[in-house]
Write an enzyme that holds these catalytic residues in place. Structure first.
Site, PDB file in Angstrom:
ATOM      1  N   SER A 201      25.823   1.671  51.906  1.00 27.67           N
ATOM      2  CA  SER A 201      25.703   2.851  52.763  1.00 27.67           C
ATOM      3  C   SER A 201      25.065   2.484  54.097  1.00 27.67           C
ATOM      4  CB  SER A 201      24.923   3.935  52.011  1.00 27.67           C
ATOM      5  OG  SER A 201      25.074   5.184  52.627  1.00 27.67           O
ATOM      6  N   ASP A 294      33.895   9.933  47.915  1.00 28.93           N
ATOM      7  CA  ASP A 294      32.812   9.619  48.851  1.00 28.93           C
ATOM      8  C   ASP A 294      33.188  10.094  50.247  1.00 28.93           C
ATOM      9  OD1 ASP A 294      30.772   8.536  50.376  1.00 28.93           O
ATOM     10  OD2 ASP A 294      31.201   6.453  49.866  1.00 28.93           O
ATOM     11  N   HIS A 324      29.886   8.060  45.882  1.00 29.33           N
ATOM     12  CA  HIS A 324      29.226   7.189  46.858  1.00 29.33           C
ATOM     13  C   HIS A 324      28.170   6.281  46.234  1.00 29.33           C
ATOM     14  CE1 HIS A 324      27.476   6.042  50.745  1.00 29.33           C
ATOM     15  NE2 HIS A 324      26.291   6.313  50.227  1.00 29.33           N
TER      16      HIS A 324
END
Length: 350
Positions: A201, A294, A324
């Site tokens: 991320s 996601d 995610h």
């Protein structure tokens, strides 16, 4: 002493929670489906039934925005819950690095207890958390198993966070950490010619930026391992709409993260913030792993396409059943374990 914060008691509580979840997810698939309800199908993808159960029973309320402090506590508490267990053969130690403003950050090294002082390949790892949350603790188990399964040393970087330290401070910390490690390989017992960068991320964003900004250094990364990377802060792709709510990371939370991190909207196209706008020629080969459910799915795919267009050796894998946060689910979710194995296979090639 605050009993509830005692490290041993926290470990016992985490172990108890993990055992409860393991028993729950160990139920027969038909039982899990009955608990989960009808399959969730979006864009031709079917959400993993075990993930659906976790979301239904333990997921946050839709469009919930917690405070900065609460978000940090939640991610630190939830990060280990569905990750792997402690690895008995991996040991860790901490190093301090002086950075700007008279501050210092921690670099945590993970390696096999029998590694000794051997120069190993190494992954410089940046945790996720929207540049607002996440820590060495939230990703501790992930780093242990990256080191064990990837046959390498992992050095996790505890870069400073927004809103106290907005862009570009976390990026500068990440760059300083990589260059310090590359220049002090004897200290860390690693091989400067076999360094990788990686993260999930926001950590994937940071790893991608470091790969670009250090490509002409004497010791540049040999691999970038990007999980669910946040690479474009200038726009919202279709996946933001498709997976806007209900799958752990939500659109409102992404917007909130960006508000905390980026003070000047013109910075959203700066390659130091959005690596999709960077000069990609000559950077390290990339392995990109994205989740089907996601909001960041489409920009991860777009970044892979742009890398390929710049003749960068790139492998893109989309795990269509996963949300995610799947890098943190590999202890209990089968498809997440497959993805984790794909990542560590890439590390073993260093």
């Amino acid at each position: 002493m605050k009993i509830k914060n005692h490290p041993k008691l926290k470990k016992l509580a985490l172990k108890a929670q993990k055992n409860i979840v393991k028993r729950l997810l160990g139920l027969p698939k038909p039982v899990l489906r009955k608990i989960a309800g009808d399959p969730i199908v979006i864009d031709g993808q079917i959400l993993d039934v075990s993930v659906q159960v976790i979301l239904k029973l333990f997921g946050p309320p839709p469009n919930h925005l917690a405070s900065v402090a609460s978000t940090r506590r939640q991610i630190d508490a939830q990060g280990p819950l569905l990750a792997q267990s402690d690895h008995k053969d991996i040991v860790s130690d901490d190093f301090q690095l002086d950075v700007s403003g008279g501050d210092s950050i921690t670099l945590r090294r993970y390696r096999h207890r029998k590694a000794g002082k051997n120069n190993q390949p190494a992954l410089v790892f940046y945790h996720g958390g929207g540049y607002v949350a996440g820590s060495l603790e939230s990703h501790d188990l992930v780093c242990q198993h990256l080191a064990a399964d990837g046959n390498c040393t992992v050095i996790a970087v505890d870069y400073r966070l927004a809103p106290e330290h907005p862009f570009p401070t976390p990026v500068n910390d990440g760059l300083a950490a990589f260059r310090y490690i590359a220049s002090n390989t004897d200290k860390f017992g690693v091989d400067a010619t076999r360094l990788a960068v990686g993260g999930d991320s926001a950590g994937g964003n940071l790893a991608a930026v470091v790969a670009q900004q250090t490509k002409d250094d004497d010791y540049a990364p040999k691999l970038q391992l990007l999980w669910v990377p946040w690479v474009d802060m200038s726009r919202e792709y279709e996946s933001y709409e498709l997976f806007a709510t209900g799958f752990f990371l939500e659109r409102v939370k992404m917007r909130w993260f960006q508000e905390q991190y980026i003070e000047d909207a013109t910075d959203t196209t700066d390659p130091m913030a959005s690596p999709i706008f960077g000069d990609l020629k000559g950077i390290a080969p990339a392995v990109i792993l994205v989740g089907g459910f996601d909001p960041l799915r489409d920009e991860g795919v777009a970044y892979a396409d742009k890398l390929k267009g710049a003749d960068v050796e790139t492998e893109i894998m989309v795990y269509k059943t996963l949300p995610h946060i799947f890098p943190l689910l590999a202890g209990e979710i089968a498809d997440a374990k497959v993805a984790f194995d794909d990542a560590t296979r890439a590390l073993r090639g260093l």
